[in-house]
Design an enzyme around this catalytic site. Structure first.
Site, PDB file in Angstrom:
ATOM      1  N   CYS A   1      -5.267   8.482   8.559  1.00 57.67           N
ATOM      2  CA  CYS A   1      -5.521   8.044   9.930  1.00 57.67           C
ATOM      3  C   CYS A   1      -5.147   9.134  10.928  1.00 57.67           C
ATOM      4  O   CYS A   1      -4.164   9.847  10.735  1.00 57.67           O
ATOM      5  CB  CYS A   1      -4.702   6.797  10.222  1.00 57.67           C
ATOM      6  SG  CYS A   1      -5.192   5.367   9.244  1.00 57.67           S
TER       7      CYS A   1
ATOM      8  N   ASP B   1       3.577   0.745  12.212  1.00 55.45           N
ATOM      9  CA  ASP B   1       2.359   0.187  11.612  1.00 55.45           C
ATOM     10  C   ASP B   1       2.031  -1.220  12.128  1.00 55.45           C
ATOM     11  O   ASP B   1       0.932  -1.717  11.889  1.00 55.45           O
ATOM     12  CB  ASP B   1       2.480   0.146  10.080  1.00 55.45           C
ATOM     13  CG  ASP B   1       2.616   1.538   9.492  1.00 55.45           C
ATOM     14  OD1 ASP B   1       2.235   2.502  10.162  1.00 55.45           O
ATOM     15  OD2 ASP B   1       3.118   1.652   8.357  1.00 55.45           O
TER      16      ASP B   1
ATOM     17  N   ARG C   1      -9.119   0.596   3.424  1.00 57.34           N
ATOM     18  CA  ARG C   1      -8.106   1.488   2.839  1.00 57.34           C
ATOM     19  C   ARG C   1      -6.788   0.743   2.615  1.00 57.34           C
ATOM     20  O   ARG C   1      -5.991   1.161   1.768  1.00 57.34           O
ATOM     21  CB  ARG C   1      -7.840   2.689   3.769  1.00 57.34           C
ATOM     22  CG  ARG C   1      -8.911   3.750   3.737  1.00 57.34           C
ATOM     23  CD  ARG C   1      -8.424   5.018   4.416  1.00 57.34           C
ATOM     24  NE  ARG C   1      -7.028   5.220   4.110  1.00 57.34           N
ATOM     25  CZ  ARG C   1      -6.089   5.503   5.012  1.00 57.34           C
ATOM     26  NH1 ARG C   1      -6.385   5.630   6.268  1.00 57.34           N
ATOM     27  NH2 ARG C   1      -4.844   5.672   4.636  1.00 57.34           N
TER      28      ARG C   1
ATOM     29  N   ARG D   1       0.362  15.230  12.567  1.00 55.88           N
ATOM     30  CA  ARG D   1       1.138  14.691  11.430  1.00 55.88           C
ATOM     31  C   ARG D   1       1.486  15.847  10.494  1.00 55.88           C
ATOM     32  O   ARG D   1       0.916  15.987   9.417  1.00 55.88           O
ATOM     33  CB  ARG D   1       0.334  13.606  10.697  1.00 55.88           C
ATOM     34  CG  ARG D   1       0.028  12.418  11.567  1.00 55.88           C
ATOM     35  CD  ARG D   1      -0.780  11.365  10.835  1.00 55.88           C
ATOM     36  NE  ARG D   1       0.023  10.556   9.919  1.00 55.88           N
ATOM     37  CZ  ARG D   1      -0.468   9.602   9.148  1.00 55.88           C
ATOM     38  NH1 ARG D   1      -1.761   9.319   9.178  1.00 55.88           N
ATOM     39  NH2 ARG D   1       0.312   8.920   8.338  1.00 55.88           N
TER      40      ARG D   1
ATOM     41  N   LYS E   1       0.831  -1.212   0.000  1.00 56.20           N
ATOM     42  CA  LYS E   1       0.000   0.000   0.000  1.00 56.20           C
ATOM     43  C   LYS E   1       0.863   1.259   0.000  1.00 56.20           C
ATOM     44  O   LYS E   1       0.633   2.174  -0.788  1.00 56.20           O
ATOM     45  CB  LYS E   1      -0.901  -0.002   1.230  1.00 56.20           C
ATOM     46  CG  LYS E   1      -1.483   1.358   1.586  1.00 56.20           C
ATOM     47  CD  LYS E   1      -2.187   1.330   2.933  1.00 56.20           C
ATOM     48  CE  LYS E   1      -2.477   2.693   3.483  1.00 56.20           C
ATOM     49  NZ  LYS E   1      -1.366   3.324   4.209  1.00 56.20           N
ATOM     50  N   ASN E   2       1.850   1.309   0.892  1.00 57.37           N
ATOM     51  CA  ASN E   2       2.588   2.567   1.041  1.00 57.37           C
ATOM     52  C   ASN E   2       3.570   2.832  -0.105  1.00 57.37           C
ATOM     53  O   ASN E   2       4.069   3.947  -0.246  1.00 57.37           O
ATOM     54  CB  ASN E   2       3.270   2.641   2.413  1.00 57.37           C
ATOM     55  CG  ASN E   2       2.232   2.858   3.518  1.00 57.37           C
ATOM     56  OD1 ASN E   2       1.090   3.238   3.236  1.00 57.37           O
ATOM     57  ND2 ASN E   2       2.617   2.601   4.756  1.00 57.37           N
TER      58      ASN E   2
HETATM   59  N1  EPU Z   1       6.875  14.355  10.522  1.00 60.87           N
HETATM   60  C1  EPU Z   1       7.116  15.672  10.791  1.00 60.87           C
HETATM   61  N2  EPU Z   1       7.171  16.542   9.731  1.00 60.87           N
HETATM   62  C2  EPU Z   1       7.000  16.147   8.450  1.00 60.87           C
HETATM   63  C3  EPU Z   1       6.782  14.776   8.180  1.00 60.87           C
HETATM   64  C4  EPU Z   1       6.719  13.901   9.251  1.00 60.87           C
HETATM   65  O1  EPU Z   1       7.254  16.083  11.938  1.00 60.87           O
HETATM   66  O2  EPU Z   1       7.075  16.980   7.546  1.00 60.87           O
HETATM   67  C5  EPU Z   1       6.824  13.386  11.644  1.00 60.87           C
HETATM   68  C6  EPU Z   1       5.476  12.690  11.742  1.00 60.87           C
HETATM   69  O3  EPU Z   1       4.557  13.445  12.492  1.00 60.87           O
HETATM   70  C7  EPU Z   1       5.846  11.381  12.411  1.00 60.87           C
HETATM   71  C8  EPU Z   1       7.236  11.080  11.848  1.00 60.87           C
HETATM   72  O4  EPU Z   1       7.734  12.346  11.364  1.00 60.87           O
HETATM   73  O5  EPU Z   1       5.957  11.562  13.794  1.00 60.87           O
HETATM   74  C9  EPU Z   1       7.280  10.085  10.705  1.00 60.87           C
HETATM   75  O6  EPU Z   1       6.364  10.471   9.696  1.00 60.87           O
HETATM   76  P1  EPU Z   1       6.547  10.043   8.186  1.00 60.87           P
HETATM   77  O7  EPU Z   1       6.554  11.274   7.351  1.00 60.87           O
HETATM   78  O8  EPU Z   1       7.656   9.072   8.048  1.00 60.87           O
HETATM   79  O9  EPU Z   1       5.173   9.288   7.941  1.00 60.87           O
HETATM   80  P2  EPU Z   1       4.239   9.389   6.703  1.00 60.87           P
HETATM   81  O10 EPU Z   1       5.033   9.494   5.441  1.00 60.87           O
HETATM   82  O11 EPU Z   1       3.163  10.388   6.920  1.00 60.87           O
HETATM   83  C10 EPU Z   1       4.251   6.816   6.260  1.00 60.87           C
HETATM   84  C11 EPU Z   1       3.193   5.764   6.127  1.00 60.87           C
HETATM   85  C12 EPU Z   1       2.581   5.473   7.477  1.00 60.87           C
HETATM   86  C13 EPU Z   1       3.675   5.043   8.434  1.00 60.87           C
HETATM   87  C14 EPU Z   1       4.788   6.112   8.494  1.00 60.87           C
HETATM   88  C15 EPU Z   1       5.962   5.694   9.353  1.00 60.87           C
HETATM   89  C16 EPU Z   1       2.375   6.255   3.923  1.00 60.87           C
HETATM   90  C17 EPU Z   1       1.274   6.767   3.074  1.00 60.87           C
HETATM   91  N3  EPU Z   1       2.168   6.264   5.226  1.00 60.87           N
HETATM   92  O12 EPU Z   1       3.566   7.969   6.749  1.00 60.87           O
HETATM   93  O13 EPU Z   1       1.693   4.413   7.263  1.00 60.87           O
HETATM   94  O14 EPU Z   1       3.124   4.863   9.716  1.00 60.87           O
HETATM   95  O15 EPU Z   1       5.263   6.373   7.164  1.00 60.87           O
HETATM   96  O16 EPU Z   1       6.543   4.550   8.868  1.00 60.87           O
HETATM   97  O17 EPU Z   1       3.404   5.824   3.423  1.00 60.87           O
HETATM   98  C18 EPU Z   1      -0.153   3.036   7.709  1.00 60.87           C
HETATM   99  O18 EPU Z   1       0.184   2.380   6.709  1.00 60.87           O
HETATM  100  O19 EPU Z   1      -1.036   2.659   8.523  1.00 60.87           O
HETATM  101  C19 EPU Z   1       0.510   4.309   7.959  1.00 60.87           C
HETATM  102  C20 EPU Z   1       0.020   5.229   8.787  1.00 60.87           C
END
Ligand code: EPU
Length: 428
Positions: free
Chosen positions: A116, A304, A396, A121, A22-23
């Site tokens: 979610c 996750d 999702r 975030r 998915k990701n």
């Molecule tokens: N963060 C910041 N600033 C940013 C971006 C992130 O402070 O600009 C913080 C976030 O708040 C969090 C941490 O950095 O505390 C990590 O966030 P990251 O950006 O890595 O997460 P994401 O890209 O929003 C993806 C996955 C998530 C998974 C996380 C961590 C996707 C679409 N989502 O999210 O997947 O939990 O990486 O591995 O790729 C799920 O599949 O259930 C899911 C939530």
């Protein structure tokens, strides 16, 4: 609206095949915007996030064919249509449209993403990256406006290791002039998958999967064919299912190396695991032992899988502590597990689980995708019938969950909710 019904206690065995990640999918699909001719992505999961992204590509003028998990996108007639509202709000990953549209059109308007609710975030690191590449970025009434006369390569240090920011900057930088260096980049397998697709399209990227990624911008990207990696989180979920209720479950189409942290923890709990090139066998545990877990960026234990593993730990002997260092509020499943007789308390960023307990079937609600997976696992372990609402979250991210679990011998089905139940849900 439907709910999920699970009759617990049936022993599971057999083989389950894992779908595409998915990701990765949610980044690969927007990445097709950057090409000038058709891109074919093979092995996509059958989940609602993929369907929504397909619709969004069509909204901006793309021609998309999607059948049997393979999607062909012809991006040649796409335009930089503003997407301030509507479907973009339904998923978190719509933020990848920012990087991809900025890369191709040098402008984009994208509504702030949904997804979610796991605590704050922010996307400040994405924006920091786009600005470093020369974009002007403003937030107007809940939509992000991006515009650049031209994108120029830059050295970008991420203050927070972020999967989303790493991929989004990569998407914009492949079409920038000159070299971009992303430092303190995330190293998740999905980043390598996106870099592989972009490289097949003609991009010049080195170091994906390490914490320094170098990108030399190019003027044109072309179509190609790409096969997505298997979903390590779906695979991990079924490994936990196997440990929770299995007599011997074979997980097929998995890259075991992506799941080393989970394999190590399950073994520490006493679960039998055998792995070969693309399969993992999960045998029963004589008696499961409590373990402590701290979620970390890859290759650490994935956030996750924290929620699904918490359900399993309710059946382990002793006290386990699960600490989430990535998200501050990824514990909404705990109250629901308590309704099912779990003995868990939350202290700050940690859940403390006392076991073993025999879970009991109950009416519970999935607040987010992985909370949904956790409740399904709890339902399989429980005595009696569990009803899970909030199915739209599970849909999702888990492709054919009911069919896959029934294929292993579970008794799980979808049922239409009554008017009274829908009313109760709205008022809850
Ligand atoms: N963060 C910041 N600033 C940013 C971006 C992130 O402070 O600009 C913080 C976030 O708040 C969090 C941490 O950095 O505390 C990590 O966030 P990251 O950006 O890595 O997460 P994401 O890209 O929003 C993806 C996955 C998530 C998974 C996380 C961590 C996707 C679409 N989502 O999210 O997947 O939990 O990486 O591995 O790729 C799920 O599949 O259930 C899911 C939530």
């Amino acid at each position: 609206m439907e709910k999920l019904m699970i009759a617990g206690g049936y022993p599971l065995n057999g083989t389950v095949r894992i779908s595409g990640a998915k990701n990765s999918a949610v980044a690969l699909i927007p990445a097709t915007i950057l090409a000038e001719s058709p891109v074919k992505i093979e092995g996509l999961p059958d989940i609602s996030d993929v369907q929504i992204l397909k619709d969004l590509l069509e909204e901006i003028g793309g021609t998309v064919e999607f059948s049997e998990n393979d999607m062909t996108v012809d991006p040649s007639s796409m335009i930089s249509m503003p997407l301030p509202n509507g479907k973009v709000k339904k998923l978190r990953a719509s933020y990848y449209l920012m990087g991809a549209m900025l890369g191709r059109f040098k402008k984009a308007v994208i509504g702030l993403p949904g997804g979610c609710h796991l605590g704050p975030r922010p996307i400040d690191q994405h924006i920091k990256g786009f600005e470093a590449l020369g974009a002007r970025v403003t937030n107007e009434q809940g939509a992000i406006y991006l515009r650049a006369d031209e994108l120029r390569g830059a050295r970008i240090y991420l203050d927070v290791v972020s999967v989303g920011a790493t991929i989004n900057i990569m998407l914009a930088a492949v079409r920038a002039k000159g070299r971009t260096i992303i430092e303190n980049a995330a190293k998740e397998p999905e980043i390598i998958d996106v870099a592989t697709l972009l490289t097949n399209m003609g991009a010049k990227i080195k170091g994906a999967g390490t914490d320094v990624i170098r990108i030399d911008g190019v003027d044109h990207l072309h179509g190609c064919q790409h096969t997505i990696i298997p979903d390590r989180i779906e695979a991990g979920t079924y490994m936990i299912v196997g440990a929770a209720a299995g007599e011997g479950v074979l997980i097929d189409n998995v890259i075991p190396h992506h799941l080393e942290s989970l394999i190590a923890k399950l073994r520490e709990m006493g679960v039998q695991i055998e792995a070969n090139d693309d399969q993992v066998f999960v045998g029963p545990a004589e008696k499961m032992k409590a373990v402590d877990i701290k979620t970390l960026v890859y290759p650490g234990f994935p956030t996750d899988l924290q929620q699904p593993l918490t359900s399993l730990l309710t059946g382990a002997e002793g006290t386990s502590m699960v600490t989430d260092t990535i998200y501050s509020a990824r514990f909404k499943h705990i109250d629901e597990l308590r309704r099912m007789n779990a003995n868990i308390k939350v202290e700050g960023r940690s859940a403390i689980i006392n076991g073993p307990v025999q879970l009991q079937g109950a009416k519970v609600k999935a607040s987010d995708l992985r909370a949904g997976a956790a409740l399904v696992i709890a339902g399989l372990m429980a005595e009696g019938v569990t009803e899970v609402t909030g199915l739209e979250h599970i849909d999702r991210g888990y492709s054919h969950l009911v069919e896959k679990l029934n294929g292993l011998g579970a008794t799980i089905w979808r049922e239409e909710m009554s008017k009274e139940e829908m009313e109760q849900m709205k008022n809850a």
